[in-house]
Structure formats: C-alpha cells, structure tokens
Design an enzyme around this catalytic site. Sequence first.
Site, PDB file in Angstrom:
ATOM      1  N   HIS A 127      43.577   3.140 -54.589  1.00 19.07           N
ATOM      2  CA  HIS A 127      44.811   2.594 -54.371  1.00 19.07           C
ATOM      3  C   HIS A 127      45.979   4.036 -53.652  1.00 19.07           C
ATOM      4  CE1 HIS A 127      44.912  -1.440 -56.657  1.00 19.07           C
ATOM      5  NE2 HIS A 127      44.027  -0.846 -55.564  1.00 19.07           N
TER       6      HIS A 127
ATOM      7  N   ILE B  88      50.784   5.063 -51.284  1.00 17.90           N
ATOM      8  CA  ILE B  88      50.184   4.605 -52.275  1.00 17.90           C
ATOM      9  C   ILE B  88      50.239   3.370 -52.103  1.00 17.90           C
ATOM     10  CG2 ILE B  88      50.279   3.823 -54.475  1.00 17.90           C
ATOM     11  CD1 ILE B  88      52.506   6.750 -55.062  1.00 17.90           C
ATOM     12  N   CYS B  89      49.176   2.595 -52.423  1.00 20.77           N
ATOM     13  CA  CYS B  89      48.985   0.782 -51.427  1.00 20.77           C
ATOM     14  C   CYS B  89      49.841   0.425 -53.026  1.00 20.77           C
ATOM     15  CB  CYS B  89      47.703   0.341 -51.357  1.00 20.77           C
ATOM     16  SG  CYS B  89      48.403  -1.179 -50.780  1.00 20.77           S
ATOM     17  N   LEU B  90      50.996  -0.392 -53.019  1.00 18.52           N
ATOM     18  CA  LEU B  90      51.714  -0.641 -54.264  1.00 18.52           C
ATOM     19  C   LEU B  90      52.501  -1.999 -53.705  1.00 18.52           C
ATOM     20  CD1 LEU B  90      51.854  -0.510 -57.415  1.00 18.52           C
ATOM     21  CD2 LEU B  90      53.322   1.092 -57.133  1.00 18.52           C
TER      22      LEU B  90
END
Lengths: 268, 154
Positions: free
Chosen positions: B86, B93-95
């Site tokens: 991620h 950042i994929c969050l």
Amino acid sequence: MKMADKSESSTNSDTPTNQDELILAQQRKIQQEISDTIPLVGPLDQISSLESEYSTDTIYLAKIKDLSSKYKSIRRTRPDGNCFFRAFGYAYIEKLLDDKEQFSLFYDLVEKSKNSLVALGFPQFTVEDFYDTFMEVLKRINDIDDASDAKKELHNLFNEQGYSDYMVVYLRLLTSGQLQKEQIFYSFFIDGERTVADFCHQEVEPMYKESDHIHIMGACSVLLTGVRVVYMDRGGNTSVTEHNIPQDRLTPDVYLLYRPGHYDILYL
Amino acid sequence: MAGLSPSERRLQKELMSLMKEPPPGVVVDVDLAEQNILQWIIQMEGVSGTLYEGEQFQLQFKFSRKYPFDSPEVTFIGANIPVHPHVYSNGHICLSILTDDWSPALSVQSVCLSIVSMLSSCKEKKRPPDNAFYVKTCNKNPKKTKWWYHDDSV
C-alpha cells in the site's frame, strides 16, 4: 482500518490526463457553490416556500400542502452531509431555551459526557477541543437572560463555521460513543460484515458523512431526547409520513423534514 | 497562545503531546515543526519482529489551515521508502483514514499508529501492482488521488 489499492479511474485512462484531479476539482466546485449560496442554518421560512422548488411536480405539491396543514414553518440547513447533526443540535438547543430547567439538565448531561467518551476509549486530547467549544456555546447562550436574545446568539454561533463544525463533531462523537456502548443492539441495524466500531469510524465520526436512522437513534438516546422525522418523497400517496425516534416517544423535542439525502428543521 | 488560529492551536497541542508521549519508535523533529507548524517530519522505526525490523523511515505531514477538518497530507520521504503493497515508490500511502475515513477526532499520533500497524502486519514486501503507472501519472499531493479501498487484509 481499511487499506487498499489504487482507484481504477486513472489506470483505465489512455493518456496521462489525471481523471482523479478533474473529478475532485468538480466536487470542490460544487461544494463551494453550495457554501456560497446556502447558510449553515437559515432563517424561518413558511412551508409554502418549498413550492418553488417543485413547481411542476404534482406529487410534491400535494405533499407540501399536507405538510403545511401540520407545520407552520421550516428552517433550512446547508446540504453538506452534516445536515442531520446541525439541524438536530440547533433545534434541540433552541427548544431547550424555552425551559431553563430542561436546559440545565441538558447542560449537566453534556458536562459529564467527556469523561464517558474518554472511558469508552476516545482520545482525551482530541475530544477535549470539541467538548470545550460545545460547552462554551452552551455557556454563552445560558448567560443571556432573554430567551429570544439567546436564540439569536445560538443562530449566530451555528452560522459561524468555527463553532458550528465543532458542535457537529462533538455530536458525532457522542453518537458514536452511544452506538459503541450499546453495540450489541445497534449491530442489528448495520448491513454487511462491519462491526459497530468500524461503522462508527467510517460513517459517524468523519465529517460530511450523511446520517441514517441509526445515527438519529444514537443521538436521541445519548441526549435523552426524541425526534420526529417527517418523510417527503415521490412515493405514492398525497400525505407525508411521520416517524418518531425512539418509537415509543410520542412528544418529540425536535421535528425534522427529510427529503432524500437531506434534513431541514420543522416548527409546529 | 493568543493570536494563533484554531488549526495552529490544535497543532501546537498535538506537537507537545507527541514530544512528551510519543508512540514507540516514533520521533517528531520538533525544531522543524516549530519553524513551520504546518509541515512536520517524523522518524519512524521498523518494529522488531516484523519485516521492517532495523529499518528507518521518514514521514512528512503537511497540514492545511482547515486542519483538523481537513486530513493531513502524509507521505514517506527520503532514501528509504518502505516496500509495502500500500506504499507507492514515490512515498504515497493508500490508507483510508488519510482521505475518506478521516475524522477530526483523529490526530498525528493516531495516523502514526495506523501506519506502524499497517507496516507491522505486512507478510510480503512488494510494491502495489499499479506502482509504475501511478507514480508516472499521479499528482504530487496524494489527497488528489481518488483512492479505491478494498483490501483489509494487508
């Protein structure tokens, strides 16, 4: 917490033109137009003022007629996804200003609420900011003796983003706390595999997320009050449908008009 | 702290708390944050017993004047960007709590904890499958990406 992969929208585009940015820019433009033209909480209007929104729609016109036989006026709120919490907070406090004793019970309840939230695991440190602002608003209007002056101050504060949004956040946190406290009961109202805590983190605590029946139940339950929601949509008959939350409370403190996706305040 | 805007006041408070009680392995560069309260650098250590044990990372936080109503813009920067499904090689950042699920009740500290936990639960060090394309086409600001969250397991 959820984590993930990237949106498909940009992987599908043939050119490096960034679709995401165009979509987000468009969303921001729409939100800007809404906030430029619609106050957070508007003035009192006659029910018939709704007619201009539906000039050729006979179903809605019939329902507005029915609505105006039951309610005297409407107060519009900005459709920004926070409309339930903003309308609910405003209308409930406004109603309490007519009854000093009820107001002071409410004041005590809210005063104690921060510790309950911290006990439920909310970080003291961030909860405090929103709690302090909420209490400040209650103090400021409580210090005004004349009820109609106090209502004016309430109206001003609810239209100042710096106060209004803090009030909305604290109501969202109180509601989330209540849902999590009674999570076994509320889990029956949540579709899919999400836990009540996940639901609260994703649909109750973030700003701009729209409210549903479950949010209203939680908000009423934590503040010991009742709401009547008056539904107006394009469904069949010519009258509006009314629901009390909680169901067994026949004399609500707050009346809200619900049209798909949006809540406004109603007055008898 | 008169004269500070609400976002500055809140950030000052968060900075104090992060200095006094930092989560394990997390250190904020206080001098930099005091020079510009709207941009912080945070050092993060890979947790021992995980795939990132012994590694050092740098996170950059940028805040807008609308913080905490707007989420912070958070990216990995510097020489060592963690290799994680991620985390893109440009540091994005994929969050979900950094965009859709952000709430004003979250904080720099809770973001750090989420990122530590995201790294710690990783089972295989690899980049996201669309890394090359994303890094070529994305905006510098990860908040201008419409993220598509679907995978809870990593």
